[in-house]
Motif scaffolding. Structure first.
Motif, short mmCIF file in Angstrom:
data_model
loop_
_atom_site.label_atom_id
_atom_site.label_comp_id
_atom_site.label_asym_id
_atom_site.label_seq_id
_atom_site.Cartn_x
_atom_site.Cartn_y
_atom_site.Cartn_z
N UNK A 195 7.64 32.99 10.31
CA UNK A 195 7.84 34.00 9.34
C UNK A 195 8.52 33.97 8.51
N UNK A 196 8.48 34.58 7.28
CA UNK A 196 8.86 34.54 6.27
C UNK A 196 10.39 35.13 6.38
N UNK A 197 10.30 36.37 6.85
CA UNK A 197 11.47 36.57 7.87
C UNK A 197 11.94 36.16 8.74
N UNK A 198 12.97 35.73 8.76
CA UNK A 198 13.28 34.66 10.24
C UNK A 198 13.43 35.64 10.94
N UNK A 199 14.29 37.34 11.51
CA UNK A 199 14.38 37.76 12.76
C UNK A 199 12.64 38.74 13.05
N UNK A 200 11.79 38.16 11.84
CA UNK A 200 10.72 39.04 12.92
C UNK A 200 10.32 38.14 13.66
N UNK A 201 10.94 36.43 14.17
CA UNK A 201 10.64 35.15 14.97
C UNK A 201 10.68 36.14 16.39
N UNK A 202 11.52 37.22 16.81
CA UNK A 202 11.78 38.05 18.23
C UNK A 202 11.05 38.66 18.40
N UNK A 203 9.95 39.26 17.46
CA UNK A 203 9.53 40.51 18.20
C UNK A 203 8.61 40.03 18.92
N UNK A 204 8.68 41.08 20.04
CA UNK A 204 7.26 40.78 21.40
C UNK A 204 5.78 40.60 21.09
N UNK A 205 5.39 39.85 20.61
CA UNK A 205 4.07 39.89 19.99
C UNK A 205 3.18 39.97 21.51
N UNK A 206 2.06 40.12 21.36
CA UNK A 206 1.60 39.80 22.95
C UNK A 206 0.62 39.24 22.61
N UNK A 207 -0.63 38.53 23.58
CA UNK A 207 -1.24 37.48 23.15
C UNK A 207 -2.52 37.19 24.56
N UNK A 208 -2.73 38.90 24.53
CA UNK A 208 -3.72 38.89 24.99
C UNK A 208 -4.70 38.43 24.82
N UNK A 209 -5.57 37.88 25.89
CA UNK A 209 -7.59 36.87 25.34
C UNK A 209 -8.50 38.15 25.10
N UNK A 210 -8.25 38.99 26.54
CA UNK A 210 -9.04 39.78 26.19
C UNK A 210 -9.38 39.95 24.73
N UNK A 211 -7.79 41.50 24.61
CA UNK A 211 -8.37 42.37 23.69
C UNK A 211 -8.02 41.44 22.08
#
Ligand SMILES: Cc1cc2nc3c(=O)[nH]c(=O)nc-3n(C[C@H](O)[C@H](O)[C@H](O)COP(=O)(O)OP(=O)(O)OC[C@H]3O[C@@H](n4cnc5c(N)ncnc54)[C@H](O)[C@@H]3O)c2cc1C
Length: 473
Positions: free
Chosen positions: A301-317
Motif C-alpha cells: 500500500x502507498x500508506x504503509x500503516x494500512x498494511x495492518x488492516x485485517x482484510x478478508x480473503x473470503x473466496x465465496x464472497x
C-alpha cells in the motif's frame, strides 16, 4: 543497424524511440517480444493480449510498407530477454537499441539487464519517454519529491507543460522498398502460445481507429464531459483507455488534439475541456508515482500503516462479486459488463472497488488482480492507483469514512436503471423506480431469480470505518 523495440507503444506516429532511430539514413529494424508466461504471471487479460497482438500485426504490416522489418521473438519470461536480444543484435549487426521507457518494476529490471547485456557487445541502449506527456521525475515538489496529493501535482504539471511545451512527431517516411509481412495468424508458434488469435470486433485496432475515436469524442462529448462523464448509460467518455494502454495513441496526441479543437490549453475548471485534460493528468500522476515509489509495483500500500488492516480473503464472497451476484444491481451490472466486454466505466470501477473493499472488506489486491485479468485496458499504474484510491490505502485516497452507498450511487448515476437492466437481465422488466432496490418488487411478484443483498450496507459501512479507526489506536 539500429533496432527499435516496441512494447506498450504500438504506433508509428509520435513514437520517440522510432523517431530517434529513424533520424538518419542508417538501416532500421524493429522488434516485438511475445512473452506468454510472463503475461500470465502479470495477470494480463486474454482480451488485452489479443488486442495487443492484433495491433502488432497491423504495425508489422505498416512498418514493412516503410521498408522496416518487424522481428518477432518469443520467450516465456523476461529473464530470457537479455540473451535473446543479444543474439538478435549480433545476428543483425545492431549497434544501437531504441525503446520507450517502461515504468513497471519487472519491466525496468528487465531493461536494466538488457542494458548490461548489450553493453558487453558494445550495443548502446537509448530509453526515451513515450508513455507520458511529461517524463516521470519532471514534476516534483519544491524539495524535489514526488507529490503525494493530486491537485498540487496537477497544477505543477500544467505549469511544467507550459514551460516545456511539446511537439508531435509524424510517422517516419519510407526508408526503402516495401517488404513482405507474414500475418501473425499464419505463424503457428504464436497461436500455440496464446490460443485463438481472433481479435474482438468490438475493439478494432489501428492508429486510424484510435484517432477516429479521439476526434469523434472531441467533436462534442468533450464539452459535455463534466456533466455526463459519471453516467454509464451515456456515451460521455472517450473510451480511449485500451488504445492509450497499448500505446496505439499517445497521451501527447490526446493533449495536442484537445488543444487544437479548443484553440487553447485549458488551465482551470472553469474552462471547457479542463475536466477531461485533468483525467489525462490523473493518468500521469499514477505513472509518475509508480516510477518514483517502486513498492507500488510490489503489492504494497502507498500508506504503509494500512498494511495492518485485517482484510478478508473470503473466496465465496469474492466469487459472488466477480460474477455479479451481490444482490446490488449497479455492482452486479458493472461486473457482468466487465466480464462480457473487457471494459468498465470509471464511475462503476469506483463503485465496485468500494463495494469489494468497504462492504465486503476484501483485500484490494484481489480486486486489482481480477480487474487486470479481465480488462482490455489493464494498466498497472492506473489500476493500482484506482484500487488503492477506493480502498483508502493510496495517494490522495478516498477518506476512510467516505464509503459509497451502492444503492444511492445506482439511483444517482443510473437513475432510469438503463445500464443496470441491460446487464442484470433478471431485472430487465422491472419498473425504473425499483431497479436499485428490487427485492420488495421481486417478492411481490413471487420471483426468486435475483440474489438477496449479500451484506447490509449500513452494517458493513460501520465495520469498515471501525477497521480503519483501529489503525489509529
Ligand atoms: C478501481 C479502478 C481501476 C482502474 N483500472 C484502470 C486500468 O487498469 N487502466 C486504465 O487505463 N484505467 C483504469 N482506471 C481509470 C479509469 O477508470 C479509466 O481510465 C477510464 O474509465 C477509461 O475510460 P475512458 O477511456 O473513456 O476515459 P476518459 O474519461 O475519456 O479519460 C481519458 C483517459 O484518461 C485516463 N484516465 C481517466 N481517468 C483516469 C483515472 N482515474 N486514473 C488514471 N487514468 C485515467 C485514461 O487513460 C483514459 O482513457 C481505473 C479506475 C479505478 C477506479
Amino acid at each position: 543497424m539500429k533496432l527499435v523495440w516496441f512494447r506498450n507503444d504500438l504506433r508509428l506516429a509520435d513514437n520517440p524511440a522510432l523517431r530517434h532511430a529513424c533520424a538518419d539514413d542508417e538501416p532500421v529494424a524493429a522488434l516485438f517480444i511475445v512473452s506468454p508466461t510472463q503475461w500470465r504471471q502479470h495477470k494480463m487479460a486474454p482480451i488485452r493480449q489479443r488486442f495487443m497482438l492484433a495491433q502488432v500485426d497491423v504495425l508489422g504490416h505498416e512498418l514493412a510498407a516503410l521498408g522496416i522489418p518487424l522481428h518477432l521473438l518469443r520467450v516465456e519470461t523476461f529473464a530470457e530477454v537479455p540473451a535473446v536480444l543479444a543474439d538478435l543484435c549480433c545476428e543483425l549487426g545492431v549497434t544501437r537499441l531504441y525503446a520507450n521507457q517502461a515504468i513497471e518494476i519487472d519491466e525496468q529490471r528487465r531493461d536494466h539487464a538488457v542494458t548490461a547485456a548489450l553493453a558487453e557487445q558494445e550495443v548502446s541502449c537509448h530509453w526515451l519517454n513515450g508513455c507520458c506527456v511529461l517524463p516521470p521525475g519532471r514534476v516534483l515538489t519544491g524539495s524535489g519529491e514526488m507529490f503525494k496529493v493530486f491537485t498540487p501535482f496537477s497544477r505543477a504539471w500544467l505549469k511544467a507543460l507550459d514551460e516545456e511545451g511539446f511537439v508531435i512527431h509524424r510517422a517516419p517516411a519510407p526508408r526503402g522498398e516495401p517488404l513482405p509481412w507474414q500475418p501473425l495468424a499464419e505463424r503457428a508458434w504464436v497461436d500455440e502460445a496464446l490460443g485463438e488469435l481472433t481479435a474482438d470486433p468490438r475493439w478494432p485496432v489501428g492508429e486510424v481507429e484510435a484517432r477516429r475515436r479521439l476526434n469523434d469524442f472531441l467533436e462534442q462529448a468533450v464539452l459535455d464531459y463534466g456533466e455526463t462523464r459519471d453516467f454509464p448509460a451515456i456515451a460521455g467518455t472517450s473510451v480511449l483507455s485500451p488504445y492509450l494502454a497499448a500505446g496505439i495513441i499517445s497521451p501527447r496526441q490526446c493533449v495536442a488534439a484537445l488543444q487544437q479543437r479548443l484553440g487553447y490549453r485549458p488551465q482551470s475548471n472553469s474552462q471547457p475541456g479542463f475536466v477531461w485534460l485533468n483525467e489525462l493528468v490523473w493518468r500521469e500522476f499514477y505513472r509518475h508515482l509508480l516510477v518514483l515509489i517502486p513498492t507500488l509495483s510490489m503489492n504494497r500500500p502507498f500508506k504503509p500503516e494500512t498494511a495492518a488492516l485485517p482484510w478478508s480473503w473470503d473466496p465465496d464472497a469474492f466469487a459472488a462479486w466477480c460474477e455479479g451476484r451481490t444482490g446490488y444491481p449497479i455492482v452486479d451490472a458493472a461486473m457482468r459488463c466487465l466480464n462480457a466486454t473487457g471494459w468498465m466505466h470509471n464511475r462503476l470501477r469506483m463503485i465496485v472497488a468500494s463495494f469489494l473493499t468497504k462492504d465486503l472488506h476484501i483485500h484490494w489486491r484481489l480486486g486489482e488482480d481480477y480487474f487486470m485479468s479481465q480488462l482490455i485496458d489493464g494498466d498497472l499504474a492506473a489500476n493500482n492507483g484506482g484500487w488503492q484510491w477506493a480502498a483508502g490505502t493510496g495517494a490522495d485516497a478516498a477518506p476512510y469514512f467516505r464509503v459509497f452507498n451502492p444503492t444511492t450511487q445506482g439511483q444517482r448515476f443510473d437513475p432510469q436503471g438503463e445500464f443496470s437492466r441491460t446487464w442484470v437481465t433478471e431485472l430487465a422488466d422491472i419498473p425504473p423506480a425499483y431497479v436499485h432496490q428490487p427485492h420488495d418488487w421481486l417478492r411481490l411478484k413471487g420471483r426468486q431469480d435475483y440474489p438477496a443483498p449479500m451484506v447490509d450496507h449500513a452494517v458493513a459501512r460501520v465495520r469498515s470505518i471501525e477497521m480503519f479507526r483501529s489503525l489509529e489506536k
